[in-house]
Design a protein around this motif. Structure first.
Motif, PDB file in Angstrom:
ATOM      1  N   SER A  95      -4.841  14.718 -15.971  1.00  0.00           N
ATOM      2  CA  SER A  95      -6.258  14.314 -15.923  1.00  0.00           C
ATOM      3  C   SER A  95      -6.747  14.153 -14.493  1.00  0.00           C
ATOM      4  O   SER A  95      -7.857  14.581 -14.155  1.00  0.00           O
ATOM      5  CB  SER A  95      -6.457  12.999 -16.688  1.00  0.00           C
ATOM      6  N   ARG A  98      -7.036  17.589 -12.728  1.00  0.00           N
ATOM      7  CA  ARG A  98      -8.195  18.341 -13.220  1.00  0.00           C
ATOM      8  C   ARG A  98      -9.502  17.763 -12.689  1.00  0.00           C
ATOM      9  O   ARG A  98     -10.436  18.510 -12.376  1.00  0.00           O
ATOM     10  CB  ARG A  98      -8.199  18.337 -14.744  1.00  0.00           C
ATOM     11  N   ARG A 338      -4.844  14.368 -20.011  1.00  0.00           N
ATOM     12  CA  ARG A 338      -5.627  15.467 -20.584  1.00  0.00           C
ATOM     13  C   ARG A 338      -6.939  14.968 -21.184  1.00  0.00           C
ATOM     14  O   ARG A 338      -7.476  15.566 -22.127  1.00  0.00           O
ATOM     15  CB  ARG A 338      -4.818  16.263 -21.609  1.00  0.00           C
TER      16      ARG A 338
END
Length: 446
Positions: A95, A98, A338
């Protein structure tokens, strides 16, 4: 009739003459400026401006021009366990990567031939002015990172004219932070407990200390799996194991400060006497619902912000339940790995929230490492940004001076980015100034 044009320049004539060699070939003649000579002292003197080497931490902070450089200094000065607590995220840390990649994949669309001689970075957030369009996010255990902790953060924010948010799990009390930054704009972050009496006590203390905004965090039904902390065996306060003693030998200043200042405690929790694990289990309540948010809205009379929004639907719903603002955030990647990427979610949240309540504030955190990141967030619909890790890197790098340097770097980044975009005010930023790229290609069309 043919007209002969004679050279009018003596230099040109000389060059033409010199170009004719005895054997009929052309010869290259260097201009005087390219002929080699022995340099004169008068020529060298302006170049010989040797400075005395500076090895102090203040000099290192001054040389740092990016948040990443502050992070490098912080890593050298801080033991591994507290550094990793700041630097790490949940599980595989997807996470967080990203979120940062989303900012790197932004393509700016500059406008030219605009007068950008004066850049105004001021804005309004939740009914009051801020000199810069970002504030300091709530962070727990902050004096573990560096002994000045919340005091450095609140005082730096006060000096910069931006809000500072104290965490429920902070290591300075609500009252002490208010005393340290009496003219600052102090906000308080709350974990809404099952024990309403304990929550109510904190709410009342925050109001009495002059906090105008309450930020309730809602993405912590259970604690995320922060594997770096597990591997480091991190405890609060840090345990003096053989490993930590060896680690400390490389960071004597951190340990000296840690051992010679007031011991770490959860300063806002004056009545709490349990262990850290018990505290977290009592603080992260898996039974919370929107009914609890309604209770909080009735109880708190100031501005109410909900932090941890990760869907458009939830953003709209919390505004319907009385929130004055939302923070689009996945907790810095420290909860669900994620999770949605906040920057990608931002445009949809902003549009939906503003349609529901034009006065509601939309904020964003997670992944911000430069002023350009903040500009991108503002252009995509954020009213304000919050910095967590970026501020802590500065704190670990140099205490209050390091936090000041963080703010200076972000401010300079923002002013430069806006000037190059051709805008002079925050209000002029809009989605036309950026593109969200995916896989190196634009997700939008011209």
């Amino acid at each position: 009739m043919t007209q002969t044009v004679q050279p009018t320049s003596g230099t040109a004539a000389a060059n033409n003459s010199a170009a004719a060699a005895p054997n009929g070939s052309s010869a290259v003649v260097n201009p005087p400026a390219l002929k080699r000579r022995i340099p004169k002292y008068a020529d060298l003197a302006p170049l010989m401006q040797f400075k005395k080497p500076e090895f102090s931490n203040a000099a290192r902070l001054k040389r740092a021009s990016t948040i990443w450089e502050l992070r490098d200094i912080a890593k050298r000065r801080t033991p591994q366990a507290p550094f990793d607590y700041t630097d790490g995220a949940a599980e595989a840390e997807i996470s967080l990567r990203r979120a940062r990649q989303a900012f790197q994949d932004i393509e700016f669309r500059p406008g030219i031939l605009r007068n950008v001689s004066s850049i105004d970075l001021s804005t309004d957030i939740l009914g009051r002015a801020a000199r810069l369009p970002f504030g300091i996010a709530p962070t727990g255990f902050t004096r573990m990172m560096q002994s000045e902790g919340e005091y450095a953060g609140s005082q730096a924010a006060e000096a910069a004219g931006i809000p500072y948010t104290l965490s429920t799990m902070g290591t300075a009390s609500i009252e002490d932070v208010a005393a340290a930054a009496p003219h600052g704009r102090n906000w308080f972050q709350l974990y809404l407990w099952t024990d309403r009496e304990r929550s109510l006590e904190l709410i009342e203390r925050a109001a009495a200390a002059g906090n105008d905004t309450l930020m309730v965090t809602v993405d912590t039904a259970v604690a995320g799996a922060r594997l770096r902390d597990v591997r480091n065996g991190m405890t609060i306060p840090p345990a003096l194991t053989l490993r930590t003693v060896v680690d400390a030998s490389y960071r004597p200043a951190w340990w000296f400060n840690f051992l010679t200042h007031e011991p770490l405690t959860f300063a806002s929790l004056s009545r709490y006497t349990g262990t850290v694990a018990e505290l977290i289990n009592s603080m992260f309540d898996p039974t919370l619902t929107f009914d609890d948010l309604d209770w909080l809205r009735e109880t708190w009379k100031g501005k109410l912000v909900v932090k941890g929004i990760q869907t458009v639907e939830d953003a709209v719903k919390v505004v319907d339940h009385g929130a004055d603002g939302v923070v689009v955030s996945n907790h810095g990647g420290r909860q669900l790995d994620r999770a949605p990427i906040p920057l990608h979610l931002l445009p949809g949240v902003s549009a939906a929230v503003k349609e529901r309540n034009s006065g509601a504030a939309v904020m964003l955190d997670t992944g911000i490492m430069s002023g350009a990141d903040i500009v991108a967030a503002l252009a995509l619909g954020a009213d304000f940004a919050l910095i967590g890790r970026a501020y802590l890197y500065g704190l670990m790098a140099g205490g209050r001076a390091g936090v000041d340097r963080t703010i200076q770097i972000l401010e300079k980044d923002m002013a430069r980015t806006m000037a190059l975009l051709g805008v002079t005010k925050i209000s002029e930023l809009n989605p036309e100034h950026v593109r969200l790229l995916q896989g190196g290609r634009s997700s939008q069309t011209d």
